[in-house]
Design a protein around this motif. Sequence first.
Motif, PDB file in Angstrom:
ATOM      1  N   HIS A   1       0.812  -1.220   0.000  1.00  0.00           N
ATOM      2  CA  HIS A   1       0.000   0.000   0.000  1.00  0.00           C
ATOM      3  C   HIS A   1       0.849   1.275   0.000  1.00  0.00           C
ATOM      4  O   HIS A   1       0.348   2.360   0.308  1.00  0.00           O
ATOM      5  CB  HIS A   1      -0.939  -0.011   1.200  1.00  0.00           C
ATOM      6  CG  HIS A   1      -1.990  -1.068   1.117  1.00  0.00           C
ATOM      7  ND1 HIS A   1      -3.130  -0.942   0.340  1.00  0.00           N
ATOM      8  CD2 HIS A   1      -2.059  -2.307   1.694  1.00  0.00           C
ATOM      9  CE1 HIS A   1      -3.857  -2.038   0.452  1.00  0.00           C
ATOM     10  NE2 HIS A   1      -3.244  -2.877   1.258  1.00  0.00           N
ATOM     11  N   GLY A   2       2.119   1.151  -0.353  1.00  0.00           N
ATOM     12  CA  GLY A   2       2.975   2.317  -0.481  1.00  0.00           C
ATOM     13  C   GLY A   2       3.315   2.992   0.832  1.00  0.00           C
ATOM     14  O   GLY A   2       3.526   4.205   0.882  1.00  0.00           O
ATOM     15  N   LEU A   3       3.412   2.218   1.915  1.00  0.00           N
ATOM     16  CA  LEU A   3       3.656   2.776   3.239  1.00  0.00           C
ATOM     17  C   LEU A   3       4.972   2.262   3.815  1.00  0.00           C
ATOM     18  O   LEU A   3       5.404   1.146   3.525  1.00  0.00           O
ATOM     19  CB  LEU A   3       2.518   2.383   4.195  1.00  0.00           C
ATOM     20  CG  LEU A   3       1.124   2.903   3.846  1.00  0.00           C
ATOM     21  CD1 LEU A   3       0.068   2.149   4.628  1.00  0.00           C
ATOM     22  CD2 LEU A   3       1.025   4.399   4.114  1.00  0.00           C
ATOM     23  N   LYS A   4       5.611   3.105   4.635  1.00  0.00           N
ATOM     24  CA  LYS A   4       6.767   2.694   5.421  1.00  0.00           C
ATOM     25  C   LYS A   4       6.310   2.369   6.839  1.00  0.00           C
ATOM     26  O   LYS A   4       5.215   2.759   7.256  1.00  0.00           O
ATOM     27  CB  LYS A   4       7.824   3.803   5.447  1.00  0.00           C
ATOM     28  CG  LYS A   4       8.351   4.180   4.069  1.00  0.00           C
ATOM     29  CD  LYS A   4       9.097   3.036   3.431  1.00  0.00           C
ATOM     30  CE  LYS A   4       9.649   3.427   2.063  1.00  0.00           C
ATOM     31  NZ  LYS A   4      10.358   2.303   1.404  1.00  0.00           N
ATOM     32  N   VAL A   5       7.177   1.686   7.595  1.00  0.00           N
ATOM     33  CA  VAL A   5       6.793   1.202   8.912  1.00  0.00           C
ATOM     34  C   VAL A   5       7.825   1.597   9.969  1.00  0.00           C
ATOM     35  O   VAL A   5       9.034   1.442   9.758  1.00  0.00           O
ATOM     36  CB  VAL A   5       6.635  -0.333   8.923  1.00  0.00           C
ATOM     37  CG1 VAL A   5       6.233  -0.829  10.315  1.00  0.00           C
ATOM     38  CG2 VAL A   5       5.602  -0.774   7.890  1.00  0.00           C
ATOM     39  N   PHE A   6       7.335   2.132  11.085  1.00  0.00           N
ATOM     40  CA  PHE A   6       8.099   2.266  12.315  1.00  0.00           C
ATOM     41  C   PHE A   6       7.935   0.968  13.089  1.00  0.00           C
ATOM     42  O   PHE A   6       6.818   0.632  13.489  1.00  0.00           O
ATOM     43  CB  PHE A   6       7.525   3.401  13.166  1.00  0.00           C
ATOM     44  CG  PHE A   6       8.344   4.654  13.200  1.00  0.00           C
ATOM     45  CD1 PHE A   6       9.127   4.950  14.299  1.00  0.00           C
ATOM     46  CD2 PHE A   6       8.311   5.547  12.145  1.00  0.00           C
ATOM     47  CE1 PHE A   6       9.865   6.111  14.352  1.00  0.00           C
ATOM     48  CE2 PHE A   6       9.040   6.707  12.193  1.00  0.00           C
ATOM     49  CZ  PHE A   6       9.833   7.004  13.294  1.00  0.00           C
ATOM     50  N   LEU A   7       8.996   0.245  13.309  1.00  0.00           N
ATOM     51  CA  LEU A   7       8.912  -0.968  14.105  1.00  0.00           C
ATOM     52  C   LEU A   7       9.108  -0.619  15.581  1.00  0.00           C
ATOM     53  O   LEU A   7      10.030   0.100  15.940  1.00  0.00           O
ATOM     54  CB  LEU A   7       9.974  -1.980  13.668  1.00  0.00           C
ATOM     55  CG  LEU A   7       9.776  -2.585  12.279  1.00  0.00           C
ATOM     56  CD1 LEU A   7      10.852  -3.634  12.017  1.00  0.00           C
ATOM     57  CD2 LEU A   7       8.392  -3.208  12.110  1.00  0.00           C
ATOM     58  N   THR A   8       8.244  -1.133  16.423  1.00  0.00           N
ATOM     59  CA  THR A   8       8.274  -0.832  17.847  1.00  0.00           C
ATOM     60  C   THR A   8       9.165  -1.841  18.558  1.00  0.00           C
ATOM     61  O   THR A   8       8.819  -3.019  18.661  1.00  0.00           O
ATOM     62  CB  THR A   8       6.850  -0.860  18.434  1.00  0.00           C
ATOM     63  OG1 THR A   8       6.044   0.085  17.719  1.00  0.00           O
ATOM     64  CG2 THR A   8       6.867  -0.488  19.903  1.00  0.00           C
ATOM     65  N   ALA A   9      10.322  -1.354  19.015  1.00  0.00           N
ATOM     66  CA  ALA A   9      11.296  -2.211  19.700  1.00  0.00           C
ATOM     67  C   ALA A   9      11.543  -1.629  21.084  1.00  0.00           C
ATOM     68  O   ALA A   9      12.630  -1.161  21.397  1.00  0.00           O
ATOM     69  CB  ALA A   9      12.587  -2.295  18.902  1.00  0.00           C
ATOM     70  N   ARG A  10      10.529  -1.637  21.919  1.00  0.00           N
ATOM     71  CA  ARG A  10      10.585  -0.936  23.201  1.00  0.00           C
ATOM     72  C   ARG A  10      11.548  -1.605  24.180  1.00  0.00           C
ATOM     73  O   ARG A  10      11.469  -2.797  24.447  1.00  0.00           O
ATOM     74  CB  ARG A  10       9.193  -0.872  23.831  1.00  0.00           C
ATOM     75  CG  ARG A  10       8.169  -0.084  23.010  1.00  0.00           C
ATOM     76  CD  ARG A  10       8.231   1.402  23.344  1.00  0.00           C
ATOM     77  NE  ARG A  10       7.242   2.147  22.590  1.00  0.00           N
ATOM     78  CZ  ARG A  10       5.979   2.315  22.992  1.00  0.00           C
ATOM     79  NH1 ARG A  10       5.579   1.793  24.130  1.00  0.00           N
ATOM     80  NH2 ARG A  10       5.142   3.019  22.260  1.00  0.00           N
ATOM     81  N   VAL A  11      12.456  -0.800  24.713  1.00  0.00           N
ATOM     82  CA  VAL A  11      13.341  -1.227  25.798  1.00  0.00           C
ATOM     83  C   VAL A  11      13.035  -0.314  26.976  1.00  0.00           C
ATOM     84  O   VAL A  11      13.557   0.794  27.073  1.00  0.00           O
ATOM     85  CB  VAL A  11      14.825  -1.149  25.386  1.00  0.00           C
ATOM     86  CG1 VAL A  11      15.727  -1.548  26.553  1.00  0.00           C
ATOM     87  CG2 VAL A  11      15.092  -2.041  24.180  1.00  0.00           C
ATOM     88  N   GLU A  12      12.154  -0.764  27.866  1.00  0.00           N
ATOM     89  CA  GLU A  12      11.616   0.088  28.921  1.00  0.00           C
ATOM     90  C   GLU A  12      11.590  -0.687  30.246  1.00  0.00           C
ATOM     91  O   GLU A  12      10.657  -1.459  30.508  1.00  0.00           O
ATOM     92  CB  GLU A  12      10.200   0.557  28.551  1.00  0.00           C
ATOM     93  CG  GLU A  12      10.189   1.391  27.273  1.00  0.00           C
ATOM     94  CD  GLU A  12       8.782   1.666  26.750  1.00  0.00           C
ATOM     95  OE1 GLU A  12       8.617   2.638  26.010  1.00  0.00           O
ATOM     96  OE2 GLU A  12       7.858   0.891  27.084  1.00  0.00           O
TER      97      GLU A  12
END
Length: 328
Positions: free
Chosen positions: A126-137
């Motif tokens: 769909h022509g989109l980029k992705v932020f991958l959530t790699a939470r270190v909290e």
Amino acid sequence: EANRIQVVLQVKGPGSVWFDCVSLIPIKDEAQRSPGGGEPKKKESKLPEVLAPFVGSEKAVQIMPDRTFRLGEKPFFPIKIWGCHPNTEEALALAHDYGFNVVTHTHIDSLGVIGTRLLLDKAEKHGLKVFLTARVEFNDRQVAELLPGKLQRLAEVIKEVKDHPALFAYNLSDEPAWGGYNLAAIGEGANMIRSLDPNHPIYITHAPRNTIDELRRYNQYVDMAGSDIYPVWKEGVDHHSDLPNKSLSVVGDETVKNLEAVDNRKPVMQTLQAFSWSDGSNPGDRKGDPFPTHEQLRFMGYESIVCGATGVAYFQDSRYPDLRPELK
């Protein structure tokens, strides 16, 4: 005079702008025709030589000296929908139709390799980029017990998806200074991600709180930062923060603050309000607090940009089953 160019440099504070050199590059304007005459050949789009050292492979997201982004040789301004998880083809198509070019999702160590790759594949379609959530909290007491396993699970996913063309960046932590998350763990997480994937930036979102020096402590580990600032509430009720500016222009204040917290050297991507404070998951749960209007959403986005943001995100959380029409 015809052959003179005047360049004016305005310094807005210590370290905010500096030049080693300025290069002037002549651009030929005449049409290049094919050897046998006829129609002009299509000009190739090439970067000026002075920019070439900053642009690497097409797999890399490049951060330019002016804090903007390039994908390959093309400029890219990220506009992200955050919180409203795009887990269906219809949701991704709608996000693209609304004008977003970046989406995000839940933690990749929960999705696993197959789920993360599936999300990236759908987004690319769909022509989109992705932020991958790699939470270190983690708080200080949790680090020894929980951090090694977290990093191992993240690494398993990152190794398999780091070259996917839809990948844009990694979100490392949400409001770490406000949450008091262990700083060394944040640094260790960033170093692990960067060792596996040096081609995609690492991002932190801050609360609209804390001092600039407190934010800097976390920002040292990442490539881009920003804050989430949600100023639209029911009249007379302050839900969000103790900031003195209660108007929409607080978005600009926070953008400037977060630029200072990266010493004006890294991109700032602001996360803006696209929800109503007291809305529940069902229409009947709504209690009268306003959802930002289209005009307010537009103002917050453009004010962030005017004040120096080189990316914007809108947070409409998962209480809403679909994107609100005000966002289009």
